[in-house]
Scaffold this active site. Structure first.
Site, PDB file in Angstrom:
ATOM      1  N   GLY A 155       1.001  -0.981   0.005  1.00 16.19           N
ATOM      2  CA  GLY A 155       0.277   0.252   0.456  1.00 16.19           C
ATOM      3  C   GLY A 155       0.813   1.152  -0.247  1.00 16.19           C
ATOM      4  O   GLY A 155       2.030   1.276   0.595  1.00 16.19           O
ATOM      5  N   HIS A 171      -4.873   2.050   7.094  1.00  9.71           N
ATOM      6  CA  HIS A 171      -3.428   1.783   8.031  1.00  9.71           C
ATOM      7  C   HIS A 171      -3.327   3.074   6.386  1.00  9.71           C
ATOM      8  O   HIS A 171      -2.880   4.264   6.507  1.00  9.71           O
ATOM      9  CB  HIS A 171      -2.296   0.796   6.603  1.00  9.71           C
ATOM     10  CG  HIS A 171      -1.311   0.845   7.124  1.00  9.71           C
ATOM     11  ND1 HIS A 171      -0.035   0.869   8.207  1.00  9.71           N
ATOM     12  CD2 HIS A 171      -0.741   1.857   6.273  1.00  9.71           C
ATOM     13  CE1 HIS A 171       1.048   1.266   7.819  1.00  9.71           C
ATOM     14  NE2 HIS A 171       1.152   2.278   6.795  1.00  9.71           N
ATOM     15  N   GLU A 172      -3.611   3.545   5.448  1.00  4.86           N
ATOM     16  CA  GLU A 172      -3.035   3.725   4.704  1.00  4.86           C
ATOM     17  C   GLU A 172      -4.174   4.907   4.371  1.00  4.86           C
ATOM     18  O   GLU A 172      -3.787   6.524   4.422  1.00  4.86           O
ATOM     19  CB  GLU A 172      -3.817   3.397   2.596  1.00  4.86           C
ATOM     20  CG  GLU A 172      -2.903   2.721   2.765  1.00  4.86           C
ATOM     21  CD  GLU A 172      -1.598   2.469   2.896  1.00  4.86           C
ATOM     22  OE1 GLU A 172      -1.068   3.469   3.031  1.00  4.86           O
ATOM     23  OE2 GLU A 172      -0.348   2.118   2.968  1.00  4.86           O
ATOM     24  N   CYS A 229       5.545   0.564   7.400  1.00 10.10           N
ATOM     25  CA  CYS A 229       5.196   1.160   6.214  1.00 10.10           C
ATOM     26  C   CYS A 229       6.592   1.337   5.932  1.00 10.10           C
ATOM     27  O   CYS A 229       7.669   1.563   6.093  1.00 10.10           O
ATOM     28  CB  CYS A 229       4.818   2.325   6.930  1.00 10.10           C
ATOM     29  SG  CYS A 229       4.421   3.717   6.521  1.00 10.10           S
ATOM     30  N   LEU A 230       6.333   1.752   4.781  1.00  8.77           N
ATOM     31  CA  LEU A 230       7.709   2.082   3.605  1.00  8.77           C
ATOM     32  C   LEU A 230       7.604   3.553   4.195  1.00  8.77           C
ATOM     33  O   LEU A 230       9.452   3.542   3.259  1.00  8.77           O
ATOM     34  CB  LEU A 230       7.323   2.623   2.654  1.00  8.77           C
ATOM     35  CG  LEU A 230       6.722   0.886   1.102  1.00  8.77           C
ATOM     36  CD1 LEU A 230       5.614   1.162   0.117  1.00  8.77           C
ATOM     37  CD2 LEU A 230       7.585   0.160   1.375  1.00  8.77           C
ATOM     38  N   GLN A 239       2.727  10.058   1.211  1.00 18.75           N
ATOM     39  CA  GLN A 239       4.547   9.365   1.354  1.00 18.75           C
ATOM     40  C   GLN A 239       5.078  10.040  -0.223  1.00 18.75           C
ATOM     41  O   GLN A 239       6.669   9.119   0.158  1.00 18.75           O
ATOM     42  CB  GLN A 239       4.234   7.922   0.790  1.00 18.75           C
ATOM     43  CG  GLN A 239       3.577   6.826   2.857  1.00 18.75           C
ATOM     44  CD  GLN A 239       3.565   6.053   2.599  1.00 18.75           C
ATOM     45  OE1 GLN A 239       2.587   5.085   2.006  1.00 18.75           O
ATOM     46  NE2 GLN A 239       4.225   4.972   3.286  1.00 18.75           N
ATOM     47  N   HIS A 276      -3.162   7.208   6.783  1.00 18.35           N
ATOM     48  CA  HIS A 276      -1.940   8.498   6.343  1.00 18.35           C
ATOM     49  C   HIS A 276      -2.642   9.594   6.084  1.00 18.35           C
ATOM     50  O   HIS A 276      -2.169  10.740   5.431  1.00 18.35           O
ATOM     51  CB  HIS A 276      -1.284   7.726   5.277  1.00 18.35           C
ATOM     52  CG  HIS A 276       0.055   6.630   5.747  1.00 18.35           C
ATOM     53  ND1 HIS A 276       1.563   7.461   6.052  1.00 18.35           N
ATOM     54  CD2 HIS A 276       0.025   5.731   5.075  1.00 18.35           C
ATOM     55  CE1 HIS A 276       2.246   6.355   6.360  1.00 18.35           C
ATOM     56  NE2 HIS A 276       1.556   5.780   5.769  1.00 18.35           N
TER      57      HIS A 276
HETATM   58 NI    NI Z   1       2.430   3.097   5.448  1.00 14.97          NI
END
Ligand code: NI
Length: 153
Positions: A46, A136-137, A94-95, A51, A140
């Protein structure tokens, strides 16, 4: 399609409350295509617009591709319209927070509403990994990271 530079924890854009998308145009299509390219390159399941430095309410997911089955979905202006009372704790990464993992409580299902790239409203009940990834997204887009409410492993 281009692989975009990821933003990392500490970058102010990750704390922005993102703006709704109002134009379903070529720029949105390009952003989403680039976000998918960036997500698959990372590699992740995701990726949310902040991000990659864009404070817009859009994210992309593909929770199955690492197991060999691509199921890409672009979520524009996503919301939760209902959620399970029951929660489950899962491990999330998380990236934007490399090399760390957190235990996070999430509802076991959510009823999601969003717009697709044409602006059409979509609804689905998401469960399991799809619900976790969606939540999660969505966090963000409100400037919330798993460091805020997860327990680091
Ligand atoms: Ni994330």
């Amino acid at each position: 399609m281009a692989v975009l530079d990821l933003r990392f924890d500490g970058d102010p854009v990750l704390r922005a409350v993102c703006d709704p998308v109002t134009a379903f145009d070529d720029a949105l299509n390009t952003l989403v295509a680039d976000m998918f390219a960036t997500m698959y390159d990372a590699p992740g399941r995701g990726l949310a617009a902040p991000q990659v430095g864009v404070a817009s309410r859009v994210f992309v997911t593909d929770v199955t591709w690492k197991e060999g089955d691509r199921t890409p979905i672009a979520f524009v202006n996503p919301t939760v319209v209902a959620r399970a009372d029951e929660t489950a704790t899962g491990t999330e990464a998380c990236l934007s927070i490399p090399d760390r993992a957190f235990d996070v409580d999430r509802p076991v299902w959510v009823a999601a509403r969003w717009q697709d790239l044409s602006g059409a409203v979509q609804e689905a009940r998401l469960a399991g990994p799809q619900a976790i990834c969606f939540c999660h997204e969505l966090d963000h887009l409100d400037g919330v990271l798993i460091t805020d409410h997860g327990v680091e492993q």
